[in-house]
Design a protein around this motif. Structure first.
Motif, PDB file in Angstrom:
ATOM      1  N   GLN A 444       0.923  -1.321   0.028  1.00 58.25           N
ATOM      2  CA  GLN A 444       0.129  -0.074  -0.126  1.00 58.25           C
ATOM      3  C   GLN A 444       0.846   1.178   0.132  1.00 58.25           C
ATOM      4  N   GLU A 557      10.932  11.689  10.625  1.00 56.52           N
ATOM      5  CA  GLU A 557       9.662  10.900  10.615  1.00 56.52           C
ATOM      6  C   GLU A 557       8.474  11.453  11.306  1.00 56.52           C
ATOM      7  N   THR A 558       7.546  10.740  10.787  1.00 55.74           N
ATOM      8  CA  THR A 558       6.235  11.173  11.578  1.00 55.74           C
ATOM      9  C   THR A 558       5.572  10.189  12.388  1.00 55.74           C
ATOM     10  N   LEU A 559       5.167  10.352  13.604  1.00 57.28           N
ATOM     11  CA  LEU A 559       4.596   9.247  14.600  1.00 57.28           C
ATOM     12  C   LEU A 559       3.004   9.023  14.352  1.00 57.28           C
ATOM     13  N   HIS A 560       2.531  10.111  13.568  1.00 59.25           N
ATOM     14  CA  HIS A 560       1.041  10.333  13.241  1.00 59.25           C
ATOM     15  C   HIS A 560       0.841   9.422  12.060  1.00 59.25           C
ATOM     16  N   TYR A 561      -0.308   8.589  11.987  1.00 56.76           N
ATOM     17  CA  TYR A 561      -0.588   7.762  10.744  1.00 56.76           C
ATOM     18  C   TYR A 561      -1.566   8.629   9.898  1.00 56.76           C
ATOM     19  N   ARG A 562      -2.040   9.823  10.334  1.00 58.45           N
ATOM     20  CA  ARG A 562      -2.656  10.761   9.396  1.00 58.45           C
ATOM     21  C   ARG A 562      -1.948  11.955   9.259  1.00 58.45           C
ATOM     22  N   ARG A 585      14.198   8.469  14.161  1.00 56.41           N
ATOM     23  CA  ARG A 585      14.531   7.864  15.217  1.00 56.41           C
ATOM     24  C   ARG A 585      15.360   8.705  16.226  1.00 56.41           C
ATOM     25  N   GLU A 588      14.342   6.898  19.727  1.00 59.28           N
ATOM     26  CA  GLU A 588      15.094   5.798  20.336  1.00 59.28           C
ATOM     27  C   GLU A 588      16.339   5.401  19.715  1.00 59.28           C
ATOM     28  N   HIS A 664       9.885   9.158   6.981  1.00 61.51           N
ATOM     29  CA  HIS A 664       9.450   7.921   7.405  1.00 61.51           C
ATOM     30  C   HIS A 664       7.972   7.962   7.963  1.00 61.51           C
ATOM     31  N   PRO A 666       4.720   5.922   9.780  1.00 63.31           N
ATOM     32  CA  PRO A 666       4.474   4.890  10.820  1.00 63.31           C
ATOM     33  C   PRO A 666       3.899   3.711  10.137  1.00 63.31           C
ATOM     34  N   HIS A 667       4.099   2.848  11.042  1.00 66.17           N
ATOM     35  CA  HIS A 667       3.469   1.323  10.521  1.00 66.17           C
ATOM     36  C   HIS A 667       3.542   0.387  11.586  1.00 66.17           C
ATOM     37  N   ALA A 668       2.609  -0.565  11.809  1.00 68.32           N
ATOM     38  CA  ALA A 668       2.823  -1.682  12.710  1.00 68.32           C
ATOM     39  C   ALA A 668       4.081  -2.374  12.537  1.00 68.32           C
ATOM     40  N   PRO A 669       4.662  -2.915  13.674  1.00 70.89           N
ATOM     41  CA  PRO A 669       5.752  -3.674  13.508  1.00 70.89           C
ATOM     42  C   PRO A 669       5.670  -4.809  12.433  1.00 70.89           C
TER      43      PRO A 669
ATOM     44  N   LEU B 559      -3.221   7.696  18.361  1.00 71.09           N
ATOM     45  CA  LEU B 559      -2.721   7.929  17.150  1.00 71.09           C
ATOM     46  C   LEU B 559      -1.245   7.697  17.008  1.00 71.09           C
ATOM     47  N   TYR B 561       1.897   5.536  17.445  1.00 70.20           N
ATOM     48  CA  TYR B 561       2.148   4.096  17.319  1.00 70.20           C
ATOM     49  C   TYR B 561       3.105   3.060  18.672  1.00 70.20           C
ATOM     50  N   ALA B 668      -1.237   0.850   9.572  1.00 68.55           N
ATOM     51  CA  ALA B 668      -1.197   1.143   8.018  1.00 68.55           C
ATOM     52  C   ALA B 668      -2.847   0.767   7.490  1.00 68.55           C
ATOM     53  N   LEU B 671      -4.532  -3.556   2.849  1.00 62.46           N
ATOM     54  CA  LEU B 671      -4.509  -3.740   1.567  1.00 62.46           C
ATOM     55  C   LEU B 671      -5.885  -3.466   0.898  1.00 62.46           C
ATOM     56  N   SER B 674      -7.002  -0.082   0.703  1.00 65.88           N
ATOM     57  CA  SER B 674      -6.581   0.925  -0.215  1.00 65.88           C
ATOM     58  C   SER B 674      -7.149   0.695  -1.434  1.00 65.88           C
TER      59      SER B 674
END
Lengths: 721, 721
Positions: A444, A557-562, A585, A588, A664, A666-669, B559, B561, B668, B671, B674
């Motif tokens: 995606q 990077e952004t930590l917001h997913y919107r 980063r 961390e 960057h 964000p996304h789930a690990p 929001l 992660y 995210a 799929l 999206s």
């Protein structure tokens, strides 16, 4: 309950023996040869009423001879059955079978692989594939077979472009284009010592062992040279519509999707002249071929019917709309080869299309790795590199806690480069390709990436065979992605538990065609202007020619997913100031990008040089011939860091670009990282890899490598995503 | 070049005919029957020198008779070859073949499915499976076959628990336990009209058409009743170690992983008494069976050798460590059945184990949907429901823009309930199961979910067959997940382009075993205390018994992660106040949860009632017998809203719990979402589904449904993740 049948059984055995001997006396002990000597077309095509007929039809009658004179009443179901005689003798256990396929372009290359998978699934003999290819298909298939490493499969390539002139004079309306016609020139194009070959269209699927097909060569008479299945449509009968004028053919003619060729006999019979004469003569009255080579084969056969050995219909079940194929397969107990010979392919109208589609999907989605299986009892030369690989794998110690890492490092992944149609970018001196790798869970990202990067991309995708098909559908469903011909997708097939991140990067890097590459990661979106800016910077700085440098693209990077993407450095800095963005980063692992010197970047108007420091892993632009990533780093951790160490050791300057940035999202690990974050051995193994990396570094760079020793012994960076 | 072989060919045909007639005269026209009458064991086991021997060995000698008297020099490679005679006559095209399998527990059920997939892949005959199962396996397999809908496969179940008493008196040390022994009682357990059956262990894989195995029944003499392959280890020779005392056997004995049983003859011969007598006698001197039924079969055969028909070794290639199997398969051209008869299964040491593992993985990962293929020309009763389904599918209009939706709604997904070992929770009157559904991209949520919810869960997973195996490995690799026996995973196999979200929810809901369910989504983590709190609230409120209500669990979202989960309502409110948390979908769709009345919840000390309003979709706790989700909502959108409408229409009170909360974690976009967010027809189709939903609602609830009409005609909620 004790055995009491022995005397009777012995009697039966004696009688069977008598019959056997009788057979030997009558047929000279070699039934295959004898049949060949019998000549002609006794019995039905490929259908000899043998002494033991396991499937005498209910009415007991023997079928009449083939209607080769064009009896229109004799449909394929009537005489083309496979179950009407004893099976012909199979080729001997380890006999090498030869198969020729003409293949051009990206899409046909995918088709060929599905065909080959079906063939390999059922085969029990060594195979030699003779592939007549254009440059695109050769590039794809050479890499594919090289990395597939299937035992007992040899592949030879022949340049289709060199054969073009021999057939390009023939006007042709068929969708297969010029390449379809090339089957006509195989007798001269293939090596002269090659006497027998099976010729296949790319759109056939095997449902049986190809040696059974090869065995049908034994049915040829002394003079027959071409084995073909009768056409399963009415095309050549010439009555499909008013003024329908097909090329001449015997009866309903023959289909050339599956051909048994006696190359030796064709050469002897002057095939080259024969087909050209016929084609020229017919083209005096016909405007063009409608069905490419098939029209010409049929016209030649009409003139020289003695050349053809009709084959049982099951060896080429033709799934055009409205074919008579059903009469073949509904009577036969078996289906041997399915031929998707409609331009509509899987969308063809056939009431059993679901059945056939399932068969096709089986091999489309089949894990090709599983076909790397040896043939028992057939000694064959192992594929190039296979022996060393086997030895290296054999030396691994299963008790080693890092066994999984070592095994993964040695894994040779099947690679299918340019999986989808791709147009190489026109050569431009400062052009730059975005290089990245991904797996299914990041698909995606592609649309957004395409909007941010209007230039060429080379992307490696780590997928299973089934996922590769989902990926294909995903691209086709996206107008944004389908419109981009300058994005090259290279599929690396999954194998093993650890993500081979650097092997993937190397595949994408090796396939980049511009002089420069931007080494990115899939979770980053570059600034909208980055592509243009990089090209200008490369030119201005004389990257590669005057200056051995790596241009650093600062990462955020952004930590917001919107998130609303900044359109300029000014906007980016504003977001940074309100805490909507961070340097990458920042929370961390600031060490990873600290040397970029973000404070300086804020103010910078011109590129500035920075020094390497431990754990630095910036995103960089380098000439295409830059060092490769170290493939020993599999899974997560230290994979980019090691590459930057190598760049620094090779004395690349690190130049930060003042207007460049990438962000960057964000996304789930990922699943892989979740699996390994909890593993305590993971960190130990990573340290072992780092130690070995440093040993190699010292070997190559001597004392200069000492600089990196403390960095390698530091506590390592947290597992990366 | 003209055919000139006709006279010679005719002569040859005439001679072949003569041989055929001779064969008929000598064997009475029915070779199968005649062979049976020949009795005894003429020739090698299953290896009749026929009148046409396509594979006379190079030295031309005929192999000697089988070493049934225990000649230790006669290994399987010597006489158990499959290629030493003509293939036996195949069963007639549509003959029904019977297969019996004993299966108990979750893991064996998975094995059986892989076995069945391999069998179905190659089969060309209708099959009747006779499954002797415990309650767990029956529950799994009944649902699986019901939803698999494979044409021409019938399945009958037999209660293994009822058979236990017949074998439980036998002391047994084999890992297959009591169930292994049950093969002994099949002649009485299976229907009396059943005369022939193939009996299979769950750990075999087919590499060929089972009808070829069935055909070997024709080799039985008049008195033979049990077809078996010789054992491929030295076990029964009794020389494996000092004081190794195996049960008695003929020579190296027989392996019972694949058995051809003439049930009729065994019943006639008094099998029931026969094996019991033998077993009792041997158990006077032997402490227990080591190899379960196999020891007893061998002891009976030693006493009554006339019962056994030895089968070619390729029909049961045994992959224990150190077996002699290689002598079988390296000589044979074919492998027919692979038997993983070591307790180590795929980890067995065998130098060709990669080859065999690839074969096994082929079917393990094979898309079972592709096996839903009809048998051409064998009219068979369609599976239950298949005809109506076909009709409904046939009525769909491919030109309908919502065709994909309608097709997806009608798709019957294969369902494998309790894919992994699962212990039902002990019956407790107020217990509550968390119900949710997910696909591969959310697996990494499971560990966190397990930490937040210590109670039972019922989860539906939407996976391909290959993904199901990845899932299995994922669970096994996680100590947190592997330790939880109260989480039931139900695999629903993927088919079609749209995510069948409500069908998945219904599968998970139907499999919940507690009186109450918490209907959640996989991206939510409940408060640590929620499980206990819900049970207390259920009891206190008399949910279900005194009060028809749905308990609302207020939903929040983060929001970020990276996020530290609040341990109490107080902590949650603090996070809400600093903007680290929001009420769920606060920014883009507040209507979805507005009726929960978060302001009131802040202060609430006791449950309070709220009113339904348009687009309300809270997470609720309800009795297990609550209304099902409407399966017409596939893809994304309106799937939960419709369920809450239905609850309200059925007059469930909506009670918000003052201490309950659950928090949505960011991820995210999937799929599927999206793919469809960009599709303009998607919204139109969703509106069409809503209209139809309301029509049904009116049919069921009459004028009361009018209340929902405005809500259904409002602009719909944004597509949901």
């Amino acid at each position: 309950m004790l055995p009491r049948g022995r005397p009777r059984a012995l009697g039966a055995a004696a009688l069977l023996l008598l019959l056997l001997l009788l057979g030997f006396l009558l047929f000279g002990g070699d039934l295959g040869c004898e049949r060949r000597k019998r000549g002609g077309r006794a019995g039905a095509p490929g259908c000899f009423p043998g002494p033991l007929m396991p499937r005498v039809p209910p009415d007991g009658r023997l079928r009449r001879a083939a209607a080769l004179d064009g009896d229109p009443g004799a449909g394929p179901g009537d005489h083309n059955r496979s179950d009407c005689g004893p099976p012909p003798p199979r080729p001997s256990k380890c006999e090498l079978l030869h198969v020729a396929i003409v293949c051009a372009g990206h899409n046909s290359s995918r088709d060929v692989i599905t065909l080959v998978k079906s063939m390999l699934f059922y085969r029990k003999n060594p195979l030699h594939l003779h592939l007549v290819t254009d440059a695109v298909a050769r590039n794809i298939l050479e890499m594919l077979f090289h990395t597939w490493m299937v035992p007992a499969v040899r592949v030879s390539f022949y340049n289709a472009d060199e054969l073009k002139s021999q057939v390009s004079w023939i006007p042709n309306k068929h969708y297969s284009g010029l390449y379809g016609l090339m089957k006509l020139v195989l007798p001269s194009a293939l090596p002269t010592e090659l006497a027998h070959v099976i010729v296949l269209d790319t759109d056939v699927t095997f449902a049986s062992d190809i040696s059974e097909l090869w065995a049908l060569f034994a049915h040829f008479s002394d003079t027959q040279a071409i084995g073909l299945v009768e056409n399963q449509s009415d095309w050549y009968l010439g009555n499909l519509w008013k003024n329908h004028r097909p090329w001449p053919a015997l009866g309903r003619g023959f289909n050339t999707g599956v051909i048994l060729l006696r190359l030796d006999r064709l050469r002897q019979a002057g095939w080259e002249q024969m087909w050209r004469l016929t084609a020229r003569r017919e083209l005096l009255t016909l405007p063009a071929t409608s069905l490419a080579d098939q029209d010409i084969f049929n016209a030649v056969i009409k003139e020289h019917p003695g050349l053809v050995q009709p084959l049982p219909c099951v060896w080429n079940v033709q799934l055009s709309d409205h074919t008579l194929a059903e009469r073949c397969y509904s009577v036969a107990s078996d289906l041997k080869v399915i031929h998707w010979n409609s331009p509509k392919k899987l969308q063809v109208k056939n009431k059993h299309v679901e059945f056939f589609r399932n068969f096709y999907l089986t091999f489309l989605e089949y894990d090709g790795n599983l076909l790397r299986r040896e043939l028992f009892g057939c000694p064959s030369q192992p594929p190039p590199g296979a022996e060393q690989l086997q030895q290296a794998l054999a030396q691994l110690n299963e008790e080693d806690p890092c066994f999984e890492f070592r095994q993964q490092q040695l894994t040779v992944h099947r690679v299918h480069v340019t999986f989808l149609p791709h147009e190489p970018p026109p050569p431009r001196p400062h052009d730059v390709t975005l290089v990245a790798q991904l797996s299914m869970d990041r698909l995606q990202m592609l649309e957004a990436l395409c909007r941010h990067w209007p230039g060429p991309m080379s992307l490696a995708l780590y997928l299973t065979d089934a996922e590769a098909q989902q990926f294909l559908r995903f691209i086709e469903a996206s107008p944004v992605l389908a419109a981009r011909q300058d994005v090259a997708y290279h599929v690396v097939y999954r194998e093993g538990p650890l993500y081979p991140v650097n092997q993937l990067r190397n595949v994408a890097l090796a396939q980049a065609l511009t002089p420069y590459v931007f080494l990115s990661d899939i979770d980053f979106l570059p600034a909208y202007s980055l592509y243009d800016y990089l090209r200008a910077s490369i030119e201005q700085l004389g990257l590669g020619s005057q200056r051995k440098a790596a241009l650093v693209v600062p990462a955020f990077e952004t930590l917001h997913y919107r998130f609303s993407f900044p359109h300029s450095k000014v906007e980016l800095l504003a977001l940074l100031d309100v805490g909507a963005l961070y340097t990458f980063r920042y929370h961390e692992w600031p060490r990873g990008h600290a040397p970029t010197d973000y404070a300086r970047w804020r103010e910078a108007q011109a590129p500035y040089r920075v020094q390497w420091a431990a754990d630095y892993e910036p995103y960089v632009v380098v000439p295409r011939d830059c060092p490769r990533y170290d493939p020993r780093f599999v899974g997560f951790g230290w994979n980019k860091v090691a590459h930057i160490v190598e760049l620094d050791a090779q004395e690349y300057e690190l130049l930060v670009l003042p207007e460049a940035f990438t962000i960057h999202l964000p996304h789930a690990p990922s699943l892989d990282i979740s699996r390994f974050r909890s593993s305590p051995t993971y960190r130990d193994c990573l340290q072992a890899l780092k130690d070995e990396f440093h040993q190699d570094l010292s070997r190559h760079h001597g004392a200069a490598a000492l600089k990196y020793l403390p960095a390698l012994q530091q506590p390592q960076s947290p597992a990366r995503d």
